[in-house]
Design a protein around this motif. Structure first.
Motif, PDB file in Angstrom:
ATOM      1  N   ALA A 170       0.814  -1.213   0.000  1.00 43.60           N
ATOM      2  CA  ALA A 170       0.000   0.000   0.000  1.00 43.60           C
ATOM      3  C   ALA A 170       0.849   1.266   0.000  1.00 43.60           C
ATOM      4  CB  ALA A 170      -0.935   0.001   1.212  1.00 43.60           C
ATOM      5  N   GLY A 171       2.154   1.133   0.174  1.00 45.05           N
ATOM      6  CA  GLY A 171       3.023   2.313   0.227  1.00 45.05           C
ATOM      7  C   GLY A 171       2.868   3.073   1.528  1.00 45.05           C
ATOM      8  N   GLY A 172       2.758   2.335   2.650  1.00 40.00           N
ATOM      9  CA  GLY A 172       2.517   2.949   3.951  1.00 40.00           C
ATOM     10  C   GLY A 172       3.558   3.987   4.326  1.00 40.00           C
ATOM     11  N   THR A 173       3.076   5.128   4.841  1.00 44.83           N
ATOM     12  CA  THR A 173       3.968   6.223   5.237  1.00 44.83           C
ATOM     13  C   THR A 173       3.891   6.547   6.720  1.00 44.83           C
ATOM     14  OG1 THR A 173       2.287   7.915   4.747  1.00 44.83           O
ATOM     15  CG2 THR A 173       3.771   7.268   2.951  1.00 44.83           C
ATOM     16  N   ILE A 174       2.758   6.232   7.368  1.00 44.65           N
ATOM     17  CA  ILE A 174       2.556   6.597   8.773  1.00 44.65           C
ATOM     18  C   ILE A 174       2.052   5.373   9.537  1.00 44.65           C
ATOM     19  CG2 ILE A 174       1.287   8.071  10.389  1.00 44.65           C
ATOM     20  CD1 ILE A 174       1.125  10.192   8.247  1.00 44.65           C
ATOM     21  N   LEU A 175       2.615   5.154  10.723  1.00 43.85           N
ATOM     22  CA  LEU A 175       2.229   4.020  11.558  1.00 43.85           C
ATOM     23  C   LEU A 175       1.960   4.523  12.970  1.00 43.85           C
ATOM     24  CD1 LEU A 175       2.060   0.886  11.098  1.00 43.85           C
ATOM     25  CD2 LEU A 175       4.253   0.763  12.262  1.00 43.85           C
ATOM     26  N   ALA A 176       0.775   4.209  13.485  1.00 42.09           N
ATOM     27  CA  ALA A 176       0.386   4.661  14.823  1.00 42.09           C
ATOM     28  C   ALA A 176       0.440   3.508  15.804  1.00 42.09           C
ATOM     29  CB  ALA A 176      -1.034   5.245  14.788  1.00 42.09           C
ATOM     30  N   GLY A 177       0.771   3.810  17.060  1.00 42.08           N
ATOM     31  CA  GLY A 177       0.824   2.750  18.061  1.00 42.08           C
ATOM     32  C   GLY A 177       0.765   3.285  19.473  1.00 42.08           C
ATOM     33  N   VAL A 178       0.320   2.423  20.387  1.00 39.60           N
ATOM     34  CA  VAL A 178       0.404   2.689  21.818  1.00 39.60           C
ATOM     35  C   VAL A 178       1.736   2.108  22.289  1.00 39.60           C
ATOM     36  CG1 VAL A 178      -2.098   2.677  22.112  1.00 39.60           C
ATOM     37  CG2 VAL A 178      -0.830   0.559  22.376  1.00 39.60           C
ATOM     38  N   PRO A 179       2.155   2.373  23.526  1.00 40.31           N
ATOM     39  CA  PRO A 179       3.482   1.901  23.942  1.00 40.31           C
ATOM     40  C   PRO A 179       3.741   0.423  23.696  1.00 40.31           C
ATOM     41  CG  PRO A 179       2.671   3.475  25.540  1.00 40.31           C
ATOM     42  CD  PRO A 179       1.547   3.246  24.559  1.00 40.31           C
ATOM     43  N   TYR A 180       2.754  -0.426  23.941  1.00 39.19           N
ATOM     44  CA  TYR A 180       2.999  -1.850  23.756  1.00 39.19           C
ATOM     45  C   TYR A 180       3.196  -2.216  22.288  1.00 39.19           C
ATOM     46  CZ  TYR A 180       2.646  -6.882  24.483  1.00 39.19           C
ATOM     47  OH  TYR A 180       2.908  -8.232  24.522  1.00 39.19           O
ATOM     48  N   THR A 181       2.613  -1.414  21.393  1.00 36.30           N
ATOM     49  CA  THR A 181       2.848  -1.647  19.971  1.00 36.30           C
ATOM     50  C   THR A 181       4.344  -1.647  19.673  1.00 36.30           C
ATOM     51  OG1 THR A 181       0.785  -0.475  19.461  1.00 36.30           O
ATOM     52  CG2 THR A 181       2.292  -0.867  17.635  1.00 36.30           C
ATOM     53  N   TYR A 182       5.057  -0.761  20.352  1.00 36.84           N
ATOM     54  CA  TYR A 182       6.484  -0.632  20.082  1.00 36.84           C
ATOM     55  C   TYR A 182       7.261  -1.838  20.611  1.00 36.84           C
ATOM     56  CZ  TYR A 182       5.597   3.943  18.216  1.00 36.84           C
ATOM     57  OH  TYR A 182       5.144   4.955  17.413  1.00 36.84           O
ATOM     58  N   ASP A 183       6.772  -2.450  21.694  1.00 39.62           N
ATOM     59  CA  ASP A 183       7.378  -3.712  22.133  1.00 39.62           C
ATOM     60  C   ASP A 183       7.186  -4.796  21.075  1.00 39.62           C
ATOM     61  OD1 ASP A 183       8.097  -2.525  24.508  1.00 39.62           O
ATOM     62  OD2 ASP A 183       6.346  -3.243  25.596  1.00 39.62           O
ATOM     63  N   LEU A 184       5.985  -4.827  20.489  1.00 36.96           N
ATOM     64  CA  LEU A 184       5.708  -5.817  19.452  1.00 36.96           C
ATOM     65  C   LEU A 184       6.535  -5.555  18.202  1.00 36.96           C
ATOM     66  CD1 LEU A 184       1.817  -6.116  19.714  1.00 36.96           C
ATOM     67  CD2 LEU A 184       3.523  -7.687  20.595  1.00 36.96           C
ATOM     68  N   LEU A 185       6.717  -4.279  17.866  1.00 38.34           N
ATOM     69  CA  LEU A 185       7.531  -3.946  16.700  1.00 38.34           C
ATOM     70  C   LEU A 185       8.959  -4.451  16.881  1.00 38.34           C
ATOM     71  CD1 LEU A 185       6.335  -0.308  15.898  1.00 38.34           C
ATOM     72  CD2 LEU A 185       5.807  -2.389  14.637  1.00 38.34           C
ATOM     73  N   GLU A 186       9.484  -4.304  18.098  1.00 39.99           N
ATOM     74  CA  GLU A 186      10.836  -4.804  18.360  1.00 39.99           C
ATOM     75  C   GLU A 186      10.878  -6.326  18.216  1.00 39.99           C
ATOM     76  OE1 GLU A 186      12.132  -3.390  22.110  1.00 39.99           O
ATOM     77  OE2 GLU A 186      12.432  -1.339  21.424  1.00 39.99           O
ATOM     78  N   ALA A 187       9.848  -6.991  18.772  1.00 40.04           N
ATOM     79  CA  ALA A 187       9.809  -8.452  18.686  1.00 40.04           C
ATOM     80  C   ALA A 187       9.676  -8.918  17.238  1.00 40.04           C
ATOM     81  CB  ALA A 187       8.642  -8.998  19.517  1.00 40.04           C
ATOM     82  N   ALA A 188       9.028  -8.102  16.402  1.00 40.81           N
ATOM     83  CA  ALA A 188       8.822  -8.469  15.004  1.00 40.81           C
ATOM     84  C   ALA A 188      10.023  -8.141  14.127  1.00 40.81           C
ATOM     85  CB  ALA A 188       7.577  -7.767  14.463  1.00 40.81           C
ATOM     86  N   GLY A 189      11.088  -7.571  14.715  1.00 39.32           N
ATOM     87  CA  GLY A 189      12.277  -7.237  13.934  1.00 39.32           C
ATOM     88  C   GLY A 189      12.099  -6.007  13.074  1.00 39.32           C
ATOM     89  N   PHE A 190      11.335  -5.023  13.579  1.00 31.87           N
ATOM     90  CA  PHE A 190      11.030  -3.820  12.798  1.00 31.87           C
ATOM     91  C   PHE A 190      12.284  -3.110  12.306  1.00 31.87           C
ATOM     92  CE2 PHE A 190      10.487   0.767  12.593  1.00 31.87           C
ATOM     93  CZ  PHE A 190       9.397   0.902  11.751  1.00 31.87           C
ATOM     94  N   ALA A 191      13.311  -3.056  13.149  1.00 34.03           N
ATOM     95  CA  ALA A 191      14.494  -2.256  12.808  1.00 34.03           C
ATOM     96  C   ALA A 191      15.163  -2.702  11.521  1.00 34.03           C
ATOM     97  CB  ALA A 191      15.496  -2.297  13.964  1.00 34.03           C
ATOM     98  N   SER A 192      14.998  -3.955  11.153  1.00 36.41           N
ATOM     99  CA  SER A 192      15.654  -4.456   9.942  1.00 36.41           C
ATOM    100  C   SER A 192      14.704  -4.539   8.748  1.00 36.41           C
ATOM    101  CB  SER A 192      16.251  -5.839  10.210  1.00 36.41           C
ATOM    102  OG  SER A 192      15.227  -6.764  10.532  1.00 36.41           O
ATOM    103  N   MET A 193      13.471  -4.047   8.912  1.00 34.74           N
ATOM    104  CA  MET A 193      12.497  -4.149   7.823  1.00 34.74           C
ATOM    105  C   MET A 193      12.770  -3.097   6.743  1.00 34.74           C
ATOM    106  SD  MET A 193       8.861  -4.834   9.722  1.00 34.74           S
ATOM    107  CE  MET A 193       8.608  -6.255  10.787  1.00 34.74           C
ATOM    108  N   ASP A 194      12.437  -3.461   5.536  1.00 36.78           N
ATOM    109  CA  ASP A 194      12.569  -2.555   4.393  1.00 36.78           C
ATOM    110  C   ASP A 194      11.212  -1.898   4.159  1.00 36.78           C
ATOM    111  OD1 ASP A 194      13.374  -1.212   2.146  1.00 36.78           O
ATOM    112  OD2 ASP A 194      13.122  -2.936   0.808  1.00 36.78           O
TER     113      ASP A 194
END
Length: 840
Positions: A170-194
């Motif tokens: 979809a060409g996502g540009t903006i992602l919203a989250g509550v604090p726990y979302t960011y824990d999940l993003l880390e668990a999902a390996g967000f930092a290495s995503m393209d």
């Protein structure tokens, strides 16, 4: 719906039908009451704030479910004020009968404020990472649509690879989250995503730890996106303040400045510190007022400013910082809880209890003699839609009081606070109220299909991991499962659920049973020949230890199995020890694993040292590489020693905050960097000892961290990079081409093949051997020395190791958890001391 305004109850989901119905109703002047789908309420009784309760309390004229509109009467049963547009539960609160009355002007005003604060344009694309009936989730949709931007409608979790495929497409540009979302993003390996178009992350729904804010801001600066910390309440439609993105790294404790057209002031509060007061907000997005009964729907605007209940101050740069709460409300996992109402509800049941805000936990001190702690925990969790793992209850026989005779709540909170860690459900399943779940789900967010499976999985984890406190909101990782227990858990889970998703070990049980699974295809083959799916790491672990024993027995001549297991150990380290929990939790988890390996090894080798003079006391101390001699038996256990030394070294390394932040920001780059660093020892540029050089911890560091990097390799170019590394580094390590080829093949299979199909009859052989691999490795020489270095001796050694594993595991597990708890206390105390020193 007609021209006469009618009250519409919309059971909202993140789908086109709900959005169209909402916009149509708002456009036609029909006030909308937003709630979660009715099916979120199980047959066991609706939650207080649930949809079915609202039917009775608010008597809507029309009920909207997806494409279906149920007209309950031709006109309206209510006197509806012409300004009334939307009714929402207070900030996702539960345990409170109030609804927030919002006008069309409120919605338009705040949408414009958010667009202005975030710079949203028609080119932006956001995703529904939060429920529509949660004010934050609704604000994402309305603000983007107001300027012609796009919204990806999805109920997928951010830990689901399908979510990221859709987001990229979809060409996502903006992602919203509550604090726990960011824990999940880390668990999902967000930092290495393209994510080539991502430009902005937004955070609201509760305070995020300043260290975490700074870490994400720094990651964004490195990866090309920004972080916007926001603050709001449903009573202000959604947002009141935004921290300018360029200040996130330097002012991570602040919520920023008021949105355009809004203003803050501080009102004095008795007993508050100097320059601290209650935060009061005014602006065009402030609600009309509350509604507690249907007659309130006829009322117009009654408030012009909002008393937030938060204690705040202005810092030297004019930014607002929240320092506490004035009212008796708590925000637990994104849901606002009326603490007094929880207390009165328990009192109605004849129990005296004191309920306190524990940050992301609800702390309950039960003062009723003989009270059932488990029953109270269950009741609070289910009645107020709070995850059970986020409710901490303890029995208090002597209630602490102040000098004036009042209950000393801070002292009570300190007593309860020592119990457990918060575990929230995934934020994209939070709702206002009751928990956002799929239409097929029951009262705890588990589908009717999954009610039985969910309890079966919970019981499985409780038994396998010795965690009777396991709940449906726990996952294999949060329950501190490790690579050894993972083997058995994965196979037994597949028997319950079918083919498992790749990230099953990080998913809460309630989400796991709701995830789509693949049933084994119908086959004409007998059951024992039918295919079963096993993860490659499991197969390699079982195959490697079997090859090691058979080679030592002289049955085979295939060397390299132990070195291949080092990479498997590094692979498991990344998957289980480096979960999404905080630095202290990670380090304590690593030390638990060290205990599971080191204690039984030290005990066994210690006994051998007493009866066999060939061993020295360096052996049970697992320090042979430091003080041992060149006697061959002393190096039999080099593999155990290497793994323990490497895990301890990495625990020390990751206890450094800067390294921990680096690992989260660069989860693939850090192990690759360590793999490059390990070549210094691999090629002997630094001498660490001549005898048994291929078994010394530093010499095999490159293999362990290579396995770590394999687990973090998410995209194809990363796998090709590691393939090149294997092709360059493995040859010449032993000077034995056959041994090196064995290792290289095993590494490439681990890297490129995530799972394999094997005949069903293989599973009962591979799984026990893989699970007991540590103990098989320990006992093999002594068993075969007595039975014989023959095929029979190898089989007896493997069986003996399995028996030892089954007998020792229940004894070692409590000790491992004790070590982890002690490490957590020491590290937490150390962190608080450092923070306190820095603050003073």
């Amino acid at each position: 719906m007609g021209r006469v305004p009618r009250l519409v109850l919309l059971e909202a989901s993140n789908d086109v039908e709900s959005i169209v119905t909402l916009l149509a109703a708002l456009s036609g002047g029909h006030p909308v009451l937003l709630c979660a789908p009715t099916e979120a309420q199980g047959s066991g009784g609706a939650h207080e704030a649930g949809a079915s309760a609202w039917w009775e309390s608010w008597n809507p004229d029309v009920i909207a479910r997806g494409e279906v509109l149920e007209e309950r009467r031709p006109g309206t049963a209510h006197d509806l004020h012409p300004d009334l547009a939307l009714l929402m539960s207070t900030s996702g609160s539960t345990g409170s009968p109030k609804l927030v009355r919002l006008s069309g002007d409120n919605l338009d005003c705040n949408s414009g404020q958010i667009v202005d604060a975030l710079g949203i344009t028609a080119d932006d694309v956001a995703a529904t990472t939060l429920p529509l009936q949660y004010c934050y989730g609704l604000s994402v949709v309305l603000s983007h649509l107001s300027v012609g931007a796009s919204v990806l409608l999805t109920d997928l979790s951010v830990v689901d690879t399908c979510f990221w495929e859709a987001f990229r497409k979809a060409g996502g540009t903006i992602l919203a989250g509550v604090p726990y979302t960011y824990d999940l993003l880390e668990a999902a390996g967000f930092a290495s995503m393209d994510l080539p178009r991502l430009r902005l992350l937004t955070q609201a729904g509760g305070r995020m730890d300043p260290v975490t804010v700074r870490r994400w801001a720094e990651l964004g600066a490195d990866r090309g996106f920004e972080l916007a910390v926001m603050y709001g309440q449903t009573e202000a439609t959604a947002r009141m303040a935004t921290l300018p993105t360029h200040l996130a790294a330097t002012h991570p404790s602040a919520i920023g400045v008021a949105v355009r057209g809004g203003a803050f002031r501080l009102d004095p509060v008795d007993g508050a510190p100097a320059r601290v007061g209650e935060l009061v907000y005014s602006g065009g997005n402030v609600m009309l007022g509350y509604a507690e009964v249907p007659a309130d729907l006829a009322r117009g605007a009654e408030v012009s400013e909002l008393r937030t209940g938060d204690l705040a101050r202005f810092d030297a740069d004019g930014l607002v910082e929240i320092v506490g709460r004035r009212s008796r409300f708590a925000k637990v996992c994104g849901l606002r809880i009326d603490l007094d109402r929880v207390e009165s509800g328990l009192a109605d049941g004849g129990r005296t209890a004191y309920v306190m805000d524990g940050g992301d936990r609800l702390l309950v001190a039960l003062a009723t003699p003989g009270g059932d702690v488990t029953a109270v925990r269950r009741e609070v969790s289910e009645r107020y839609a709070v995850p059970r793992a986020a409710v901490v209850v303890t029995e208090v026989t002597d209630v602490p009081r102040t000098a004036s005779g009042k209950v000393d709540r801070p002292a009570l909170a300190a007593l309860v606070d020592a119990f457990g860690d918060p575990t929230c459900p995934t934020p994209d399943r939070l709702s206002a109220p009751g928990g956002h779940v799929s239409p097929a789900e029951g009262p705890l967010g588990v589908s009717h299909r999954g009610n039985q499976s969910g309890e079966a999985i919970r019981a499985l984890f409780a038994d396998l991991l010795d965690r009777p406190d396991a709940t449906l909101d726990d996952s294999f990782v949060t329950l501190r499962g490790d690579s050894l227990s993972y083997v058995e858990a994965s196979v037994r889970l597949e028997g319950l659920l079918g083919t498992l998703p790749a990230s099953w070990h990080t998913r809460p049980i309630r989400e796991l049973v709701a995830a789509p699974t693949e049933e084994a295809p119908t086959s004409r083959w007998p059951e024992w020949l039918r295919g079963r799916t096993l993860e490659t790491s499991v197969v390699l672990r079982g195959l490697a230890i079997a090859i090691i024993v058979l080679t030592h027995a002289g049955v085979l001549e295939v060397r390299g199995g132990a070195h291949m297991l080092l990479a498997v150990a590094g692979y498991a380290f990344a998957r289980f020890q480096l979960s999404g929990e905080g630095r202290v939790g990670r380090v304590s988890h690593i030390l638990e694993s060290v205990t599971r390996i080191a204690v039984p090894s030290a005990v066994w080798i210690g006994v051998l040292t007493l009866v066999d003079e060939r061993y020295s006391w360096w052996n049970p101390a697992l320090l042979t590489s430091i003080g041992g001699s060149n006697v061959h038996p002393q190096w039999r256990y080099w593999f155990i020693e290497a793994v323990v030394h490497l895990l301890v070294g990495l625990a020390v390394l990751l206890s450094i905050p800067a390294i921990d932040r680096l690992e989260r920001a660069r989860p693939f780059a850090l192990p690759v960097g360590l793999a490059v660093l390990g070549l210094v020892f691999r090629y002997g540029l630094i001498d660490v000892g001549s005898h048994h050089e291929h078994g010394r911890p530093l010499v095999v560091l490159w293999l362990f961290v290579l396995g770590w990097a394999m687990a973090r390799a998410e995209v194809r170019w990363q796998r090709w990079l590691l393939t090149a590394y294997i092709g360059l580094v493995v040859p010449g390590f032993f000077g034995d081409p056959e041994r090196e080829a064995t290792i290289a093949v095993g590494l490439l299979v681990l890297l490129w093949v995530r799972s394999v199909r094997v005949p069903a009859f293989v599973v009962p052989l591979v799984v026990p051997i893989a699970s007991a691999s540590l103990f098989i490795y320990l006992v093999q020489w002594e068993v075969m020395g007595r039975v014989g270095y023959t095929p029979l001796g190898a089989v007896v050694a493997i069986f003996t190791g399995w028996i030892a594993w089954r007998g020792a595991a229940p004894l070692v597990e409590p000790l491992a958890r004790w070590v982890g708890a002690q490490a957590s206390r020491v590290l937490s105390k150390s962190s608080r001391t450092v923070v306190g020193s820095a603050g003073s």
